[in-house]
Design a protein around this motif. Structure first.
Motif, short mmCIF file in Angstrom:
data_model
loop_
_atom_site.label_atom_id
_atom_site.label_comp_id
_atom_site.label_asym_id
_atom_site.label_seq_id
_atom_site.Cartn_x
_atom_site.Cartn_y
_atom_site.Cartn_z
N ARG A 23 1.05 -4.31 0.23
CA ARG A 23 1.94 -3.59 -0.68
C ARG A 23 3.05 -4.54 -1.11
O ARG A 23 3.62 -5.28 -0.29
CB ARG A 23 2.56 -2.37 0.01
CG ARG A 23 1.63 -1.18 0.17
CD ARG A 23 1.29 -0.53 -1.16
NE ARG A 23 0.47 0.66 -1.01
CZ ARG A 23 -0.87 0.68 -1.00
NH1 ARG A 23 -1.54 -0.46 -1.14
NH2 ARG A 23 -1.52 1.81 -0.89
N LEU B 236 -2.71 6.47 -4.86
CA LEU B 236 -1.44 5.77 -4.64
C LEU B 236 -0.52 5.82 -5.86
O LEU B 236 0.66 5.49 -5.77
CB LEU B 236 -1.68 4.33 -4.19
CG LEU B 236 -2.50 3.39 -5.08
CD1 LEU B 236 -1.66 2.73 -6.14
CD2 LEU B 236 -3.18 2.34 -4.22
N SER C 9 -9.52 -3.38 -3.14
CA SER C 9 -10.57 -2.45 -2.69
C SER C 9 -11.55 -2.13 -3.81
O SER C 9 -12.36 -1.21 -3.67
CB SER C 9 -9.95 -1.15 -2.17
OG SER C 9 -9.37 -0.41 -3.23
N LEU D 25 -12.20 0.17 3.31
CA LEU D 25 -11.79 -0.89 2.39
C LEU D 25 -11.36 -2.16 3.11
O LEU D 25 -10.81 -3.08 2.50
CB LEU D 25 -10.71 -0.39 1.41
CG LEU D 25 -9.71 0.64 1.92
CD1 LEU D 25 -8.63 -0.05 2.67
CD2 LEU D 25 -9.17 1.46 0.78
N HIS E 261 -4.02 -5.30 -8.43
CA HIS E 261 -4.31 -4.44 -7.26
C HIS E 261 -5.79 -4.07 -7.21
O HIS E 261 -6.15 -2.89 -7.35
CB HIS E 261 -3.43 -3.18 -7.30
CG HIS E 261 -3.35 -2.50 -5.95
ND1 HIS E 261 -2.33 -1.66 -5.58
CD2 HIS E 261 -4.18 -2.55 -4.87
CE1 HIS E 261 -2.52 -1.21 -4.36
NE2 HIS E 261 -3.64 -1.73 -3.90
N MET F 122 -14.70 5.48 -0.14
CA MET F 122 -13.39 6.15 -0.07
C MET F 122 -13.55 7.63 -0.44
O MET F 122 -13.00 8.51 0.21
CB MET F 122 -12.38 5.46 -1.00
CG MET F 122 -11.87 4.14 -0.47
SD MET F 122 -11.10 3.08 -1.74
CE MET F 122 -9.59 3.96 -2.09
N GLY G 49 -7.37 6.85 -0.51
CA GLY G 49 -6.78 5.54 -0.26
C GLY G 49 -6.27 5.48 1.16
O GLY G 49 -6.06 6.53 1.80
N ALA G 50 -6.06 4.26 1.64
CA ALA G 50 -5.62 4.08 3.03
C ALA G 50 -4.09 4.20 3.15
O ALA G 50 -3.57 4.87 4.04
CB ALA G 50 -6.09 2.74 3.55
N GLY G 51 -3.38 3.54 2.23
CA GLY G 51 -1.92 3.54 2.31
C GLY G 51 -1.37 4.92 1.95
O GLY G 51 -1.85 5.56 1.02
N ARG H 165 -15.20 2.06 -3.33
CA ARG H 165 -14.60 3.23 -3.99
C ARG H 165 -15.45 4.48 -3.75
O ARG H 165 -14.92 5.59 -3.69
CB ARG H 165 -14.40 2.95 -5.47
CG ARG H 165 -13.35 1.87 -5.74
CD ARG H 165 -11.92 2.37 -5.49
NE ARG H 165 -10.98 1.28 -5.30
CZ ARG H 165 -10.34 0.64 -6.28
NH1 ARG H 165 -10.53 0.99 -7.53
NH2 ARG H 165 -9.49 -0.33 -5.99
#
Ligand code: DGY
Length: 328
Positions: free
Chosen positions: A243, A56, A293, A104, A290, A302, A79-81, A299
């Motif tokens: 976010r 990210l 996760s 996550l 942040h 991921m 990452g998801a986003g 991690r």
């Protein structure tokens, strides 16, 4: 792909087990120091790699995608986003984008719950008193917070993570409410004992705690703007593990300063690591870097998702976590 193996560039240090496995599977270039790549370094990586594994921290906009070499075929985000990637432009250029959803969910939901408890029960103030040697002993009126049981929790964004927050909140005796683009199926709603609000304004005005769990997209940018923040009860608390861009951070800061909101628990900020400095000095604001996760298990998982996506792509199949458009 000179060696017959995909050439892969990873933009950040990843957990050791993930880096080791990546080296076994691909012709991989790892990052030696744990700093984000500069734009020039990113551009160079995109000129040479078949697959880019960004995080990210890497803003992959249309300018960078325009400079990518024709060999770049996959951006496998760790990452998801994916709000830092111009997914539409990538797809137009024939570059697939994947992410790491699902692994996550529990960790992020745990952090949302932790922030709810930290703010309402004033945990950082207690910790500071102990660490500062300022505790004189128990007193009936010191460190009084609020009881979470019975409070109304409004969840903004009822996807995987929102639902995981709902399950935790129910276990703590909270009443669950939610707003989402689409209403959940009746059986899911019933299972979560969650009340749906079609109107975000109406929900926001009635909640004791608001948890932000929607992704950042053009339509959720500043969804919690100054006007909506003002609808919240002065006794309410807002928590964000999604976010920062979903909340107008300056408006939130002003409202907290004016005592028009009881507190905030923030794991993410509108401008990344540059949080509004005024937030730092407020005892009713709990700020985290942040880390929603940030579990060893999360991690690593991921990384496993990233590898599955890259390997499936390398084998000529559709990667399981293909992102079709900016998540909305
Ligand atoms: C993600 O994967 O997008 C998370 O924000 C990382 O914590």
């Amino acid at each position: 792909m000179a060696s017959g193996r995909l050439s892969v560039v990873v933009t950040r240090r990843l957990p050791d087990v993930v880096e080791t496995r990546l080296m076994e599977l691909f012709d991989v270039k790892l990052r030696s120091d744990d700093t984000p790549m500069s734009r020039e370094e990113l551009a160079e990586a995109m000129r040479e790699a078949d697959v880019l594994i960004p995080t990210l921290n890497d803003r992959i906009d249309n300018g960078l995608i325009g400079q990518a070499g024709p060999q770049l075929r996959l951006i496998a985000n760790y990452g998801a986003g994916v709000d830092h990637i111009d997914v539409a432009t990538a797809r137009q250029r024939g570059i697939q984008v994947t992410n790491t959803p699902g692994v996550l969910t529990d960790d992020t939901a745990d952090m949302a719950m932790a922030l709810i408890l930290a703010v309402t029960r004033r945990i950082p103030e207690g910790l500071a008193a102990m660490q500062g040697g300022n505790w004189d002993g128990w007193a009936p009126t010191s460190f009084l917070g609020g009881r979470v049981a019975g409070r109304r929790l409004g969840i903004l964004g009822m996807g995987r993570i929102g639902q995981a927050v709902a399950r935790r909140a129910r276990a703590f005796g909270m009443q669950v409410h939610y707003h989402n683009r689409n209403r959940l199926r009746a059986e899911i709603e019933d299972g979560l004992e969650a009340t749906y609000w079609e109107s975000l304004d109406q929900m926001v005005a009635r909640m004791d705690v608001l948890s932000i769990n929607c992704p950042h997209t053009p339509s959720t940018f500043h969804l919690m703007n100054a006007r909506r923040l003002k609808l919240m009860k002065p006794s309410a608390v807002i928590v964000n593990t999604s976010r920062g861009e979903v909340i107008d951070e300056n408006a939130l800061t002003r409202q907290l300063k004016a005592g028009q909101l009881a507190g905030a628990g923030l794991d993410v900020y509108e401008h990344g690591s540059q949080a509004n400095p005024d937030l730092r000095s407020m005892p009713n604001v709990v700020m985290l870097p942040h880390m929603g996760s940030a579990t060893v298990e999360g991690r690593v998982e991921m990384g496993q998702k990233v590898m599955l996506n890259v390997k499936t792509f390398a084998d000529g199949h559709r990667p399981p976590d293909l992102v079709l458009q900016a998540l909305d």
